[in-house]
Design an enzyme around this catalytic site. Structure first.
Site, PDB file in Angstrom:
ATOM      1  N   TYR A 138       5.227  -9.741  -1.553  1.00 26.39           N
ATOM      2  CA  TYR A 138       4.358  -9.468  -2.476  1.00 26.39           C
ATOM      3  C   TYR A 138       5.015  -7.618  -3.294  1.00 26.39           C
ATOM      4  CZ  TYR A 138      -0.283  -6.449  -2.441  1.00 26.39           C
ATOM      5  OH  TYR A 138      -1.575  -5.534  -3.108  1.00 26.39           O
ATOM      6  N   ASP A 169      12.409  -3.928  -4.108  1.00 22.68           N
ATOM      7  CA  ASP A 169      11.494  -3.402  -3.266  1.00 22.68           C
ATOM      8  C   ASP A 169      11.945  -2.824  -2.019  1.00 22.68           C
ATOM      9  OD1 ASP A 169       7.926  -5.331  -3.630  1.00 22.68           O
ATOM     10  OD2 ASP A 169       8.565  -2.436  -3.037  1.00 22.68           O
ATOM     11  N   LYS A 218       4.981   3.915   1.382  1.00 26.70           N
ATOM     12  CA  LYS A 218       4.446   3.942   2.560  1.00 26.70           C
ATOM     13  C   LYS A 218       5.238   4.805   3.540  1.00 26.70           C
ATOM     14  CE  LYS A 218       4.066  -0.964   2.955  1.00 26.70           C
ATOM     15  NZ  LYS A 218       2.593  -1.232   2.715  1.00 26.70           N
TER      16      LYS A 218
HETATM   17  P1  KE4 Z   1       0.504  -0.148  -2.163  1.00 27.41           P
HETATM   18  O1  KE4 Z   1      -0.021  -0.800  -3.523  1.00 27.41           O
HETATM   19  O2  KE4 Z   1      -0.409  -1.202  -1.480  1.00 27.41           O
HETATM   20  O3  KE4 Z   1       1.125   1.164  -2.276  1.00 27.41           O
HETATM   21  O4  KE4 Z   1       2.147  -0.713  -2.410  1.00 27.41           O
HETATM   22  C1  KE4 Z   1       2.000  -2.414  -2.114  1.00 27.41           C
HETATM   23  C2  KE4 Z   1       3.736  -2.871  -1.705  1.00 27.41           C
HETATM   24  C3  KE4 Z   1       4.520  -3.457  -2.209  1.00 27.41           C
HETATM   25  N1  KE4 Z   1       5.670  -3.888  -2.023  1.00 27.41           N
HETATM   26  C4  KE4 Z   1       5.593  -3.911  -0.618  1.00 27.41           C
HETATM   27  C5  KE4 Z   1       6.601  -5.096  -0.079  1.00 27.41           C
HETATM   28  C6  KE4 Z   1       4.768  -4.018   0.520  1.00 27.41           C
HETATM   29  O5  KE4 Z   1       4.296  -4.333   0.777  1.00 27.41           O
HETATM   30  C7  KE4 Z   1       3.017  -3.424  -0.276  1.00 27.41           C
HETATM   31  C8  KE4 Z   1       1.900  -3.605   0.470  1.00 27.41           C
HETATM   32  N2  KE4 Z   1       2.115  -3.678   1.162  1.00 27.41           N
HETATM   33  C9  KE4 Z   1       0.360  -4.155   2.245  1.00 27.41           C
HETATM   34  C10 KE4 Z   1       0.527  -5.161   3.670  1.00 27.41           C
HETATM   35  N3  KE4 Z   1       2.084  -5.636   3.955  1.00 27.41           N
HETATM   36  C11 KE4 Z   1      -0.778  -2.920   1.878  1.00 27.41           C
HETATM   37  C12 KE4 Z   1      -1.458  -3.524   2.873  1.00 27.41           C
HETATM   38  C13 KE4 Z   1      -2.232  -3.717   2.027  1.00 27.41           C
HETATM   39  O6  KE4 Z   1      -2.436  -4.235   0.936  1.00 27.41           O
HETATM   40  O7  KE4 Z   1      -3.834  -3.081   2.186  1.00 27.41           O
END
Ligand code: KE4
Length: 428
Positions: free
Chosen positions: A141, A236, A264
C-alpha cells in the site's frame, strides 16, 4: 464520554466516525477506543483506561508518545509561528539531514503525508521517463493515490483494475499489480512491457499486508530488472525509513533506488512526508522543471520541528540495537506462549517491526497472508485489548515497539500474551 457514545457522536458528522478507515475497528469488530492522551508506551482512552501501545500511530512514535524533548521543541516553535508559506532554515536543516542519512537522495522535497510523497514520486517518474505505466505489488500500500489504488486484474488481464470506487478504469489500467517476492513475474512482465514502464514502486519490507520480509535477492532483482528496461525504481520507505537504522532500509541491502518516499518517523507524529532521489530526476520539479508539485503546509515549521527533534534523538541515542532486542524478546515469548497453547503463530520480524500471523507455515507472499486465520487474530486482538495491550486493529497491519517500551512494559505484554493464547485455545 464513553468510547461507544463518542463513536455514535462521531458518526453524526464524520463518515464511519473516523478520519481513516482502519481506525474504525472494521477488521476486528467492536468499538474503537477514543484516545485522550498518550505518554511513553501508553495510550489512555476516553474512559481513562490505559493501554500499552504497539500501533504507535502506525509507526511514527518510535521514541514513544510525548517525548519531553520533542514536546518542548514543538511548543517553543509554536510560539515563534506555526506556518509561514515561505522557506525556513528548518526545512534546509531537514533536507540536509535526510540526504545525509539516505545517500541515494541527492535532493528531497517535503510534503504533508506518505500519500503525497508517493503520488509526487510517480508523477516525477512518468515525466522523467516519458512513460505512463507503473508496477506495484499485491499487498503493498502506498497511500490513497488514484493510480496506486489498483488491484490485479483477473487472470487474463495484465493491467490493474480499480481497488476502490471512484478511480477510473483508465487510470487503474496504467498500473500493473504483480506478486510480491516474485522477481520472475516482474522479469516476465518487463520483457513484454518494460519499454512502457515509468517506474516500479515497492515497500522494501512490506508492512501493509502485515509484515512480509523481502526474500533473498528479490530487491536486488528489482534494481537489476528496472535498470535493464530504463524504468525507475521507487522505494516506498514511509514505514521503513528510520525504523531499523538511522536512514533507509535500502542501505541495509546496499541498494540505491532512483527515488525514495519517506514519512511517519521523520515527522515525529506531525504530518510530514518526503520524496527524493537523483538530482537529475528531482531537477524536473517546478519551478525549475516542468513537473508541478506543491503544498500550502509542505515543510511547515511546526511539523518539521517535531521531525528534527525526533531525528536528533535517534542520531544521538541510537536506540536501534535495543529496539531490535526488545521486539525479538517479545516475539520469542509470544511464539513460546502460542506453542504451549497449541496455537499456530508465525511472527515475521525485522528490528522493531513485526507481523503476527495465525498460520502453520511461512508467510512470504500475499496469498499466504490471505490464508492466515484473520478471525483468530481478531479474537486475540480483543483478548489483548481487555488485558490493556493495544495491537493493530487489523490482521494486515504491523506491530511496533518504541524506545519507551522498557523491559517491565514488555514483560507485561508477554504475560498478557501468554494469558490470551491460553484463552484462545480454549475458545477455539
Ligand atoms: P499517509 O498518506 O497515510 O501518511 O501514508 C501512506 C502510506 C504510504 N506508504 C506506506 C508504506 C504506508 O504504510 C502508508 C500508510 N500506512 C498506513 C498503515 N500502514 C496508515 C494508516 C492509515 O491509513 O490510517
Amino acid at each position: 464520554m464513553k468510547n461507544a457514545e463518542l463513536f455514535e457522536r462521531a458518526k453524526a458528522h464524520i463518515p464511519s466516525g473516523v478520519n481513516s478507515p482502519v481506525r474504525a475497528f472494521g477488521k476486528v469488530g467492536g468499538t474503537p477506543r477514543f484516545i485522550r492522551e498518550a505518554k511513553g508506551p501508553y495510550l489512555v482512552d476516553a474512559e481513562g483506561k490505559r493501554y500499552i501501545d504497539h500501533v504507535l500511530s502506525w509507526g511514527p512514535m518510535i521514541l514513544g508518545h510525548s517525548h519531553p524533548e520533542v514536546v518542548e521543541a514543538v511548543s517553543r516553535q509554536a510560539g515563534r509561528g506555526m506556518s509561514f508559506g515561505a522557506p525556513t532554515e528548518l526545512e534546509v536543516e531537514m533536507a540536509e539531514r535526510l540526504c545525509a542519512a539516505v545517500p541515494s537522495m541527492d535532493k528531497v522535497r517535503l510534503v504533508n503525508s506518505g500519500t503525497e510523497a508517493t503520488m509526487s514520486a510517480v508523477r516525477l517518474a512518468r515525466a522523467f521517463t516519458s512513460r505512463d505505466l507503473v508496477v506495484k505489488f499485491e499487498g503493498c500500500y502506498h497511500g490513497h493515490v488514484d493510480s496506486l489504488l489498483a488491484k490485479a486484474g483477473s487472470g487474463a488481464l495484465t493491467f490493474g483494475v480499480p481497488d476502490t470506487s471512484g478511480v477510473p478504469g483508465a487510470i487503474a489500467s496504467t498500473t500493473a499489480v504483480l506478486p510480491y517476492n516474485d522477481a520472475e513475474a516482474l522479469r516476465t512482465f518487463m520483457a513484454a512491457h518494460g519499454s512502457r514502464v515509468a517506474a516500479v514502486i515497492v515497500e522494501p519490507v512490506a508492512g501493509n499486508m502485515n509484515v512480509v520480509l523481502p526474500r533473498e535477492g528479490f530487491l536486488e532483482s528489482l534494481r537489476e530488472i528496472t535498470r535493464e528496461h530504463g524504468a525507475l525504481l521507487i522505494f516506498d520507505e514511509v514505514i521503513t525509513g528510520f525504523r531499523f537504522r538511522y536512514g533507509g532500509y535500502q542501505d541495509m541491502e546496499g541498494i540505491r533506488p532512483d527515488l525514495t518516499c519517506l514519512g511517519k518517523i521523520i515527522g515525529g507524529g506531525m504530518p510530514v512526508g518526503a520524496f527524493g532521489g537523483r538530482a537529475d530526476i528531482m531537477s524536473l520539479l517546478a519551478p525549475e522543471g516542468p513537473v508541478y508539485q506543491a503544498g500550502t503546509l509542505a515543510g511547515n515549521p511546526l511539523a518539521v520541528t517535531a521531525g528534527l527533534a525526533t531525528l536528533t534523538i535517534l542520531k544521538r541515542e541510537n536506540p536501534y540495537p535495543a529496539l531490535d532486542r526488545s521486539l525479538a524478546g517479545l516475539a520469542a515469548g509470544m511464539e513460546e506462549s502460542a506453542r504451549d497453547a497449541g496455537i499456530a503463530l508465525k511472527v515475521n520480524r525485522l528490528g522493531s517491526m513485526a507481523g503476527l500471523f495465525f498460520s502453520e507455515g511461512p508467510v512470504e507472499t500475499f496469498e499466504q497472508v490471505m490464508a492466515c486465520d484473520a478471525q483468530k487474530y481478531a479474537r486475540f486482538f480483543h483478548l489483548m485489548l481487555d488485558q490493556g495491550v493495544y495491537l493493530a486493529p487489523s490482521p494486515f497491519e504491523a506491530m511496533f515497539v518504541s524506545a519507551a517500551h522498557t523491559p517491565d512494559v514488555l514483560d507485561a505484554v508477554a504475560t498478557a500474551a501468554r494469558t490470551c493464547m491460553a484463552r484462545l485455545s480454549q475458545k477455539a
